[in-house]
Scaffold this motif. Structure first.
Motif, PDB file in Angstrom:
ATOM      1  N   TRP A 102      64.720  31.359   1.874  1.00  0.00           N
ATOM      2  CA  TRP A 102      65.022  30.442   3.171  1.00  0.00           C
ATOM      3  C   TRP A 102      66.477  30.279   3.458  1.00  0.00           C
ATOM      4  N   THR A 103      67.218  30.382   2.421  1.00  0.00           N
ATOM      5  CA  THR A 103      68.620  30.216   2.813  1.00  0.00           C
ATOM      6  C   THR A 103      69.277  31.545   3.804  1.00  0.00           C
ATOM      7  N   ASP A 104      68.794  32.689   3.124  1.00  0.00           N
ATOM      8  CA  ASP A 104      69.344  33.928   3.869  1.00  0.00           C
ATOM      9  C   ASP A 104      68.553  33.946   5.400  1.00  0.00           C
ATOM     10  N   THR A 105      67.383  33.554   5.352  1.00  0.00           N
ATOM     11  CA  THR A 105      66.648  33.467   6.560  1.00  0.00           C
ATOM     12  C   THR A 105      67.398  32.440   7.717  1.00  0.00           C
ATOM     13  N   LEU A 106      67.813  31.475   7.170  1.00  0.00           N
ATOM     14  CA  LEU A 106      68.297  30.505   8.215  1.00  0.00           C
ATOM     15  C   LEU A 106      69.769  30.785   8.324  1.00  0.00           C
ATOM     16  N   HIS A 107      70.414  31.557   7.406  1.00  0.00           N
ATOM     17  CA  HIS A 107      71.656  31.982   7.816  1.00  0.00           C
ATOM     18  C   HIS A 107      71.652  32.926   8.943  1.00  0.00           C
ATOM     19  N   LEU A 108      70.485  34.041   8.806  1.00  0.00           N
ATOM     20  CA  LEU A 108      70.579  35.002   9.892  1.00  0.00           C
ATOM     21  C   LEU A 108      70.024  34.317  11.278  1.00  0.00           C
ATOM     22  N   ALA A 109      69.215  33.225  11.373  1.00  0.00           N
ATOM     23  CA  ALA A 109      68.890  32.583  12.245  1.00  0.00           C
ATOM     24  C   ALA A 109      70.248  31.792  13.100  1.00  0.00           C
ATOM     25  N   THR A 110      71.164  31.368  12.376  1.00  0.00           N
ATOM     26  CA  THR A 110      72.407  30.608  12.696  1.00  0.00           C
ATOM     27  C   THR A 110      73.183  31.726  13.224  1.00  0.00           C
ATOM     28  N   LEU A 111      73.267  32.986  12.668  1.00  0.00           N
ATOM     29  CA  LEU A 111      74.268  33.783  12.976  1.00  0.00           C
ATOM     30  C   LEU A 111      73.654  34.281  14.569  1.00  0.00           C
ATOM     31  N   MET A 112      72.628  34.579  14.687  1.00  0.00           N
ATOM     32  CA  MET A 112      71.957  35.039  15.763  1.00  0.00           C
ATOM     33  C   MET A 112      72.214  34.098  17.285  1.00  0.00           C
ATOM     34  N   GLY A 113      72.049  32.736  16.676  1.00  0.00           N
ATOM     35  CA  GLY A 113      72.350  31.840  17.866  1.00  0.00           C
ATOM     36  C   GLY A 113      73.818  31.949  18.090  1.00  0.00           C
ATOM     37  N   ALA A 114      74.583  32.159  17.104  1.00  0.00           N
ATOM     38  CA  ALA A 114      75.900  32.073  17.449  1.00  0.00           C
ATOM     39  C   ALA A 114      76.432  33.223  18.127  1.00  0.00           C
ATOM     40  N   ILE A 115      75.817  34.335  18.127  1.00  0.00           N
ATOM     41  CA  ILE A 115      76.120  35.499  18.696  1.00  0.00           C
ATOM     42  C   ILE A 115      75.774  35.411  20.028  1.00  0.00           C
ATOM     43  N   LYS A 116      74.357  34.801  20.587  1.00  0.00           N
ATOM     44  CA  LYS A 116      74.135  34.651  21.756  1.00  0.00           C
ATOM     45  C   LYS A 116      74.957  33.474  22.598  1.00  0.00           C
ATOM     46  N   ALA A 117      75.373  32.407  21.942  1.00  0.00           N
ATOM     47  CA  ALA A 117      76.157  31.501  22.372  1.00  0.00           C
ATOM     48  C   ALA A 117      77.599  31.970  23.071  1.00  0.00           C
ATOM     49  N   GLN A 118      77.906  33.150  22.786  1.00  0.00           N
ATOM     50  CA  GLN A 118      79.056  33.575  23.393  1.00  0.00           C
ATOM     51  C   GLN A 118      78.794  34.480  24.542  1.00  0.00           C
ATOM     52  N   SER A 119      77.496  34.588  24.834  1.00  0.00           N
ATOM     53  CA  SER A 119      77.148  35.554  26.324  1.00  0.00           C
ATOM     54  C   SER A 119      76.645  34.421  27.095  1.00  0.00           C
ATOM     55  N   PRO A 120      76.746  34.212  28.592  1.00  0.00           N
ATOM     56  CA  PRO A 120      76.231  33.643  29.341  1.00  0.00           C
ATOM     57  C   PRO A 120      74.784  33.880  29.723  1.00  0.00           C
ATOM     58  N   GLU A 121      74.348  35.182  29.435  1.00  0.00           N
ATOM     59  CA  GLU A 121      72.946  35.260  29.774  1.00  0.00           C
ATOM     60  C   GLU A 121      71.987  35.229  28.475  1.00  0.00           C
ATOM     61  N   ALA A 122      70.898  34.928  28.583  1.00  0.00           N
ATOM     62  CA  ALA A 122      69.949  34.848  27.401  1.00  0.00           C
ATOM     63  C   ALA A 122      69.670  36.041  26.927  1.00  0.00           C
ATOM     64  N   GLN A 123      69.721  37.065  27.680  1.00  0.00           N
ATOM     65  CA  GLN A 123      69.737  38.334  27.052  1.00  0.00           C
ATOM     66  C   GLN A 123      70.756  39.351  27.426  1.00  0.00           C
ATOM     67  N   GLY A 124      71.904  38.812  27.689  1.00  0.00           N
ATOM     68  CA  GLY A 124      72.949  39.410  28.250  1.00  0.00           C
ATOM     69  C   GLY A 124      73.978  39.959  27.014  1.00  0.00           C
ATOM     70  N   TYR A 125      73.485  39.936  25.865  1.00  0.00           N
ATOM     71  CA  TYR A 125      74.413  40.512  24.660  1.00  0.00           C
ATOM     72  C   TYR A 125      73.791  41.539  24.026  1.00  0.00           C
ATOM     73  N   SER A 126      74.385  42.364  23.305  1.00  0.00           N
ATOM     74  CA  SER A 126      74.056  43.451  22.523  1.00  0.00           C
ATOM     75  C   SER A 126      74.825  43.721  21.380  1.00  0.00           C
ATOM     76  N   VAL A 127      73.938  43.752  20.191  1.00  0.00           N
ATOM     77  CA  VAL A 127      74.892  44.011  18.945  1.00  0.00           C
ATOM     78  C   VAL A 127      73.766  44.686  18.014  1.00  0.00           C
TER      79      VAL A 127
END
Length: 314
Positions: free
Chosen positions: A268-293
């Motif tokens: 669960w720790t690694d899973t929540l960390h990955l979820a947190t990271l993906m939320g942060a990556i998206k937060a830097q893009s104005p579009e819900a699908q406008g980011y690519s990594v």
């Protein structure tokens, strides 16, 4: 194997209000609201919970299968998904309806008001995978109550572990229906506001809910997330970001990361960390699908943020 994702594939119109909603709501006049917000900025994007989650899951190396319905105006959206190598064979076209549409207004504090037209999604219970489809996990996100129940019944029959994202369904579900969902899924995800609604409608506290489920995850935006699992609770802070942030779609990106961790059978720790990271990556893009990594870049960012090397490949 594929991951079943039920919910909306929608066009988003994003409006930005420079003020604060609360400044325009008069306590004694809430029963006669008639407000107009001047929104100097407007954008139109591809959105919808199911598609947003699918994009995040695909970037982390997963294989999303969107199971829903779209309308007669959907071809450019289907082309968009195919350009991202996301399967569209689980999406059924309803020819006498429009694709769902969301109109989202965000104030300068990040608060949101949303109007949503479900359109073709009213028939989403007609969309199901083929019988030979091999599934590892599933997530059911807000649609009409009969649609969510139909998809969860299908998943229960096929013994597929399932996340229920309560989301905007908190506005229209009765306490009795919420209770039904809690009895038929494995993991619950919801925001802190939606948690307050669940408590009010059902009378349940966190201990009572957590006992019914493998895990309960309450997200708090830029204040992180709470996990209740195995009789314990853990807090996962959000990552610190520099520059402007954009809240639309961050929760969906979070859930895409969550699903990937679960399909990889991480703890669960690694899973929540990955979820947190993906939320942060998206937060830097104005579009819900406008980011690519890429998966390699996600793994590098994961190591920088959490000090651990991970492998996102199956």
């Amino acid at each position: 194997m594929s991951t079943f994702i039920s919910g909306s594939v929608a066009y988003d119109t994003i409006l930005r209000f420079d003020g604060v909603f609360a400044d325009h709501l008069l306590a004694g006049s809430l029963n006669t609201i008639n407000l107009t917000f001047q929104t100097p900025n407007m954008d139109k994007h591809f959105g919808g919970c199911a598609a947003n989650i699918a994009c995040s899951l695909k970037m982390t190396g997963g294989e999303p299968l969107i199971v829903t319905t779209v309308g007669k105006d959907s071809q450019d959206y289907l082309n968009h998904l195919q350009s991202l190598a996301i399967r569209t064979d689980g999406i059924k076209i309803i020819k006498n309806a429009f694709t769902p549409q969301a109109f989202i207004t965000t104030d300068r504090l990040g608060n949101q008001m949303t109007a949503f037209h479900e359109g073709a999604m009213a028939w989403a219970d007609q969309a199901l995978p083929t019988e030979n489809e091999k599934l590892d996990w599933a997530i059911v996100t807000p649609t009409a109550t009969p649609v969510m129940k139909a998809h969860i019944n299908y998943l229960n029959e096929h013994r597929i572990p399932t996340i229920w994202d309560m989301g905007q369904a908190s506005a229209y579900l009765s306490g009795q229906n919420i209770g039904w969902f809690l009895e038929h899924v494995d993991v619950l995800t919801l925001s802190s506001y939606e948690w307050d609604v669940l408590k009010q409608k059902t009378g349940l506290d966190i201990k009572s809910v957590a006992q019914k489920l493998t895990a309960t995850i309450i997200t708090k935006g830029d204040k992180g997330a709470l996990l209740y699992a195995n009789g314990d609770s853990d807090y996962f802070p959000a990552l610190t970001l520099n520059g402007p942030t954009y809240p639309v779609g961050c929760g969906d990106a979070f859930r895409g990361g969550l699903l990937r961790g679960l399909t990889l059978r991480w703890d669960w720790t690694d899973t929540l960390h990955l979820a947190t990271l993906m939320g942060a990556i998206k937060a830097q893009s104005p579009e819900a699908q406008g980011y690519s990594v890429t998966t390699d870049e996600i793994a590098r960012r994961f190591e920088r943020a959490f000090g651990k090397t991970v492998n996102l490949k199956d």
